[in-house]
Scaffold this motif. Structure first.
Motif, PDB file in Angstrom:
ATOM      1  N   TRP A  55      51.949  61.857  74.489  1.00  9.01           N
ATOM      2  CA  TRP A  55      52.984  63.085  74.059  1.00  9.01           C
ATOM      3  C   TRP A  55      54.136  62.231  73.532  1.00  9.01           C
ATOM      4  CZ3 TRP A  55      52.527  67.885  73.041  1.00  9.01           C
ATOM      5  CH2 TRP A  55      51.518  68.663  73.751  1.00  9.01           C
ATOM      6  N   ARG A  58      53.475  60.942  70.300  1.00 10.19           N
ATOM      7  CA  ARG A  58      53.473  62.044  69.233  1.00 10.19           C
ATOM      8  C   ARG A  58      54.847  62.249  68.831  1.00 10.19           C
ATOM      9  NH1 ARG A  58      55.033  66.967  68.743  1.00 10.19           N
ATOM     10  NH2 ARG A  58      53.408  68.859  68.603  1.00 10.19           N
ATOM     11  N   ASP A  59      55.646  62.516  69.683  1.00  9.72           N
ATOM     12  CA  ASP A  59      56.838  63.148  69.479  1.00  9.72           C
ATOM     13  C   ASP A  59      57.901  61.934  68.568  1.00  9.72           C
ATOM     14  OD1 ASP A  59      56.425  65.386  70.957  1.00  9.72           O
ATOM     15  OD2 ASP A  59      57.550  64.712  72.744  1.00  9.72           O
ATOM     16  N   LEU A  78      47.609  68.557  70.386  1.00 14.68           N
ATOM     17  CA  LEU A  78      49.010  68.496  70.987  1.00 14.68           C
ATOM     18  C   LEU A  78      50.070  69.264  70.365  1.00 14.68           C
ATOM     19  CD1 LEU A  78      49.217  64.572  71.389  1.00 14.68           C
ATOM     20  CD2 LEU A  78      47.941  66.147  72.840  1.00 14.68           C
ATOM     21  N   GLU A  80      52.688  72.756  70.483  1.00 12.57           N
ATOM     22  CA  GLU A  80      53.751  73.291  71.360  1.00 12.57           C
ATOM     23  C   GLU A  80      53.303  74.015  72.575  1.00 12.57           C
ATOM     24  OE1 GLU A  80      56.972  71.866  71.626  1.00 12.57           O
ATOM     25  OE2 GLU A  80      55.832  70.632  69.720  1.00 12.57           O
ATOM     26  N   ARG A  83      51.834  71.601  75.113  1.00 13.50           N
ATOM     27  CA  ARG A  83      53.397  71.006  75.787  1.00 13.50           C
ATOM     28  C   ARG A  83      53.239  71.778  76.925  1.00 13.50           C
ATOM     29  NH1 ARG A  83      56.786  67.597  73.897  1.00 13.50           N
ATOM     30  NH2 ARG A  83      56.265  68.046  71.763  1.00 13.50           N
ATOM     31  N   GLU A  87      52.819  70.025  80.660  1.00 13.48           N
ATOM     32  CA  GLU A  87      54.123  69.837  81.765  1.00 13.48           C
ATOM     33  C   GLU A  87      53.945  70.348  82.847  1.00 13.48           C
ATOM     34  OE1 GLU A  87      57.018  71.893  79.105  1.00 13.48           O
ATOM     35  OE2 GLU A  87      57.978  69.943  78.830  1.00 13.48           O
ATOM     36  N   LEU A  92      56.732  64.853  81.171  1.00  8.27           N
ATOM     37  CA  LEU A  92      56.666  64.241  79.742  1.00  8.27           C
ATOM     38  C   LEU A  92      58.185  63.546  79.471  1.00  8.27           C
ATOM     39  CD1 LEU A  92      55.224  66.940  77.874  1.00  8.27           C
ATOM     40  CD2 LEU A  92      54.149  65.345  78.565  1.00  8.27           C
TER      41      LEU A  92
END
Length: 99
Positions: A55, A58-59, A78, A80, A83, A87, A92
């Protein structure tokens, strides 16, 4: 949250496409994220990687692609929505802020 083989392959392809769009070397990305000893390769391949690392990568790649003035390849696994579920399973980390 666990991905099946097809989801891992698709996510790995999306991460690599965004790395290419970012126009920076993988080594630089690894250093910026503080990854060591194969951590970046594992996250890029989505194999044996800590899900939080995937993650984070990815971000960070999304940020780098946008900083390069491009539109990132969308993530199909992956997302939102995913996400929020992630979490609940593990903490994360925020990607380094780009200036």
């Amino acid at each position: 949250m666990s991905l099946n083989a097809e989801e891992r392959a698709r996510t790995a392809a999306e991460l690599r496409a965004n790395l290419e769009l970012a126009g920076v070397g993988a080594d630089r990305v690894g250093v910026e994220l503080g990854f060591v000893d194969g951590q970046l390769a594992e996250a890029l391949g989505v194999t044996g990687a800590d899900p939080a690392d995937v993650w984070l990568l990815r971000d960070h790649l999304e940020d780098l692609v946008r900083a390069a003035g491009r539109e990132p390849v969308p993530y199909t696994v992956l997302t939102e929505e995913a996400r929020a579920a992630a979490e609940r399973w593990f903490p994360l980390r925020k990607a380094p802020h780009r200036r």
